[in-house]
Every structure is written in structure tokens, then in C-alpha cells.
Design a protein around this motif. Sequence first.
Motif, mmCIF file in Angstrom:
data_model
loop_
_atom_site.group_PDB
_atom_site.id
_atom_site.type_symbol
_atom_site.label_atom_id
_atom_site.label_comp_id
_atom_site.label_asym_id
_atom_site.label_seq_id
_atom_site.Cartn_x
_atom_site.Cartn_y
_atom_site.Cartn_z
ATOM 1 N N GLY A 102 25.061 -50.415 0.397
ATOM 2 C CA GLY A 102 26.063 -49.913 1.328
ATOM 3 C C GLY A 102 27.492 -50.211 0.916
ATOM 4 N N PHE A 103 27.712 -50.553 -0.373
ATOM 5 C CA PHE A 103 29.056 -50.882 -0.855
ATOM 6 C C PHE A 103 29.661 -49.692 -1.594
ATOM 7 N N ASP A 104 30.851 -49.905 -2.169
ATOM 8 C CA ASP A 104 31.592 -48.855 -2.861
ATOM 9 C C ASP A 104 31.015 -48.635 -4.258
ATOM 10 N N ALA A 105 30.240 -47.566 -4.417
ATOM 11 C CA ALA A 105 29.601 -47.288 -5.700
ATOM 12 C C ALA A 105 30.606 -46.802 -6.737
ATOM 13 N N ILE A 106 31.709 -46.182 -6.309
ATOM 14 C CA ILE A 106 32.711 -45.673 -7.254
ATOM 15 C C ILE A 106 33.362 -46.829 -8.014
ATOM 16 N N GLU A 107 33.740 -47.873 -7.292
ATOM 17 C CA GLU A 107 34.344 -49.030 -7.956
ATOM 18 C C GLU A 107 33.342 -49.695 -8.893
ATOM 19 N N ALA A 108 32.081 -49.775 -8.462
ATOM 20 C CA ALA A 108 31.047 -50.349 -9.320
ATOM 21 C C ALA A 108 30.868 -49.514 -10.586
ATOM 22 N N MET A 109 30.987 -48.184 -10.469
ATOM 23 C CA MET A 109 30.887 -47.316 -11.633
ATOM 24 C C MET A 109 32.029 -47.581 -12.605
ATOM 25 N N ALA A 110 33.231 -47.747 -12.077
ATOM 26 C CA ALA A 110 34.388 -48.038 -12.921
ATOM 27 C C ALA A 110 34.215 -49.381 -13.635
ATOM 28 N N MET A 111 33.709 -50.358 -12.921
ATOM 29 C CA MET A 111 33.444 -51.666 -13.528
ATOM 30 C C MET A 111 32.394 -51.541 -14.636
ATOM 31 N N THR A 112 31.361 -50.760 -14.376
ATOM 32 C CA THR A 112 30.293 -50.562 -15.359
ATOM 33 C C THR A 112 30.829 -49.906 -16.626
ATOM 34 N N LYS A 165 34.683 -59.877 1.457
ATOM 35 C CA LYS A 165 33.255 -60.123 1.199
ATOM 36 C C LYS A 165 32.606 -58.977 0.432
ATOM 37 N N GLU A 166 32.942 -57.722 0.793
ATOM 38 C CA GLU A 166 32.307 -56.589 0.119
ATOM 39 C C GLU A 166 32.720 -56.519 -1.344
ATOM 40 N N ALA A 167 34.012 -56.718 -1.620
ATOM 41 C CA ALA A 167 34.490 -56.708 -3.008
ATOM 42 C C ALA A 167 33.859 -57.846 -3.802
ATOM 43 N N ALA A 168 33.717 -59.009 -3.165
ATOM 44 C CA ALA A 168 33.126 -60.163 -3.845
ATOM 45 C C ALA A 168 31.655 -59.915 -4.183
ATOM 46 N N LEU A 169 30.905 -59.341 -3.235
ATOM 47 C CA LEU A 169 29.493 -59.077 -3.482
ATOM 48 C C LEU A 169 29.298 -57.944 -4.486
ATOM 49 N N THR A 170 30.199 -56.953 -4.466
ATOM 50 C CA THR A 170 30.139 -55.877 -5.470
ATOM 51 C C THR A 170 30.361 -56.437 -6.866
ATOM 52 N N ALA A 171 31.374 -57.294 -7.012
ATOM 53 C CA ALA A 171 31.642 -57.920 -8.310
ATOM 54 C C ALA A 171 30.479 -58.807 -8.729
ATOM 55 N N LEU A 210 13.515 -61.113 -14.409
ATOM 56 C CA LEU A 210 13.073 -61.696 -13.138
ATOM 57 C C LEU A 210 14.256 -62.069 -12.241
ATOM 58 N N PRO A 211 15.197 -62.903 -12.687
ATOM 59 C CA PRO A 211 16.333 -63.199 -11.794
ATOM 60 C C PRO A 211 17.244 -62.002 -11.572
ATOM 61 N N MET A 212 17.387 -61.152 -12.591
ATOM 62 C CA MET A 212 18.329 -60.034 -12.491
ATOM 63 C C MET A 212 17.893 -59.044 -11.418
ATOM 64 N N TYR A 213 16.596 -58.787 -11.334
ATOM 65 C CA TYR A 213 16.123 -57.819 -10.348
ATOM 66 C C TYR A 213 15.730 -58.468 -9.017
ATOM 67 N N LEU A 214 15.863 -59.783 -8.966
ATOM 68 C CA LEU A 214 15.757 -60.475 -7.689
ATOM 69 C C LEU A 214 17.105 -60.488 -6.972
ATOM 70 N N LEU A 215 18.193 -60.411 -7.745
ATOM 71 C CA LEU A 215 19.545 -60.495 -7.179
ATOM 72 C C LEU A 215 19.858 -59.407 -6.149
ATOM 73 N N PRO A 216 19.516 -58.118 -6.394
ATOM 74 C CA PRO A 216 19.861 -57.111 -5.383
ATOM 75 C C PRO A 216 19.253 -57.395 -4.016
ATOM 76 N N ALA A 217 17.984 -57.812 -3.982
ATOM 77 C CA ALA A 217 17.351 -58.127 -2.696
ATOM 78 C C ALA A 217 18.012 -59.344 -2.055
ATOM 79 N N LEU A 225 22.044 -61.781 1.768
ATOM 80 C CA LEU A 225 23.306 -62.511 1.874
ATOM 81 C C LEU A 225 24.349 -61.686 2.628
ATOM 82 N N HIS A 226 24.364 -60.381 2.353
ATOM 83 C CA HIS A 226 25.307 -59.496 3.038
ATOM 84 C C HIS A 226 25.059 -59.483 4.546
ATOM 85 N N ARG A 227 23.794 -59.485 4.939
ATOM 86 C CA ARG A 227 23.470 -59.495 6.373
ATOM 87 C C ARG A 227 23.950 -60.792 7.024
#
Length: 301
Positions: free
Chosen positions: A115-125, A246-252, A285-292, A297-299
Amino acid sequence: MIAFVVRHSLPFMFVAALLGFALPDASASVFPFLPYVLFSLMLLTLLSMQPSKVLRYLIGTKVWCYSLIHGAGFMALLSFLNVFISMDSDLMLAVMAVAATGSLFATPAIVRALGFDAIEAMAMTIATTLLLPFLIILTVYWYPTSNAELDLVAYGLRLLIFIISPLVLSHLLRRLLSANTLDRILMRTSKYTILLVFAFPFGLIGYFRNLWDQNSILAYQYLLIAFLLSALFFLGAMSVYWRFGKEAALTAAITSGNRNVLLTFTIASGLLGPAFLPLAGAMQLPMYLLPALTKLLHRKL
């Protein structure tokens, strides 16, 4: 069924890593096809974003400051820590290569699922991916392997195929196809793009399973290092960007934690030494555990 998997894609990514570990032969059979999956995912992700919106972020300093922290910043920190640890040279090369690695091109889809800003994440990527070739060269010169030399022609060709080509091809398709046609194609494929991500943890973790079968004690060490690296990338980026909200921090944080280790291996392959693929497999294992974990954490936040 597919709609259910897409809706619950974040925990299923971790399940894919567990399945790859449990089925090493199947994981090994998927691995040779991962570069094609990577190219397709990069292209579809680029096509799904409005270039003008992504460019708005790319011309600013915030994204490029982030990309320097994501790569050079963590590389410098790990080099400093190694002064006190004195890690094996092959393993340190692998650790530094992971730190140099850009963000996974599935990150915008993961960020969108959160539910975060995917455009900024794309630019970071994109920014971290563009810096990757230079950081890998620095890594190889700092921690050279005894049986590998940098072939600039082969290296440049891989960069052309796996970094420049998706950028150019996405631009050409936007010029050649009408907006309505492109929108129809993306509407049918975009929500399933995240399914391509399942191939990465499933196909990459097999090399870690091989290490586990040969030397379980060493495999535990690699797994511990993988979890520590993921925690360092995630918490380090979150703490630096906490002042932006918080949203910018979690996106980063999630962008920093998701590392495109397959792209790094594809463009640098034999330069990365024998420890890179087992460590890259352990990172799944840790990398794909992070999104969940990020969603939980966001909640709470």
C-alpha cells in the motif's frame, strides 16, 4: 486459485523459498531459466510505470542519495566491520557483492502490495541498478579472486542485455504501441507480474541447499550472515529515512532489504567467487520474509 495466491503473495514468496530448499533438484532445474524471468520481470515492471512520474523522482537528489546509501554506504560500513571480524576473503567478496547489488525489480510490486508509493520504489530500484556495474567493479578490485579476470567486453555485453536493453525496449514499446493497447496488455498481466517473483527464491536457494548437504555447520554460518545482512540493510535504511515519515522509512527499508542478487550474478558471474551463490541462496529466506514482516510492522505503526 491464482487470484488467491496474488492476494496473499507476500507470505507465498517465503513459502517458495522453503519449497526450493525442500526440492533441490526442482530448484536446480529452474535456475537456468531465471535470467529470462529476470529480463521479463524488469521489462513488465518498467512498462507498468509512467516514465514521467518515475523521472520526476530520478531528477531529484533524494533517490540518488538513497542509492548511494543502499550500495556504497553499506559497502563502506561492511568493510569497516570486517577490520574487526577478518572474514574469509571469498565470503567477504560475496558479502560486498550483495551490498553492491541493486534492489529487486519486483520491489515496486511488493511495495504496491503493502500500500506504499510504488513509483518512488521504482525510481530507487532503477537508481541502485544503474550504480551496480560501477560498484561491482570496485568490489572485484578490492577483493580479487585468484582465478578470474574482469573481461570488460563480456561485462559490457551483459550490462547491455540485462540493464540497458529493458530500459530501451520499454521506451520503444511505449513509442510503438498506442496507450490503449499498452494499457490493455498491462491490465491483463500486471497483477500477475508478482507471480514471476516466486521463481527467484525457488530457483536460487538450491545452491544454499547444496552447501547444507555438504557442510551443515558452514551452511548455518551462511544463513546467520544472510539474516544479519538483511537486518542491517532493512533497519539501516529505515533509521536513515525515518525523519521523512513512517511510509517513506518502510519503503526505503523494504527496497534496501530486497537485493537483486540474480542480476549481480548474471552480469558478473565468475568474478564473484565460490561463496556468492550459496550466500545468495541463503539470502532468499530472510529477504522474502521481510515483506510479510513489513506488513505486520506497518499495521503496528
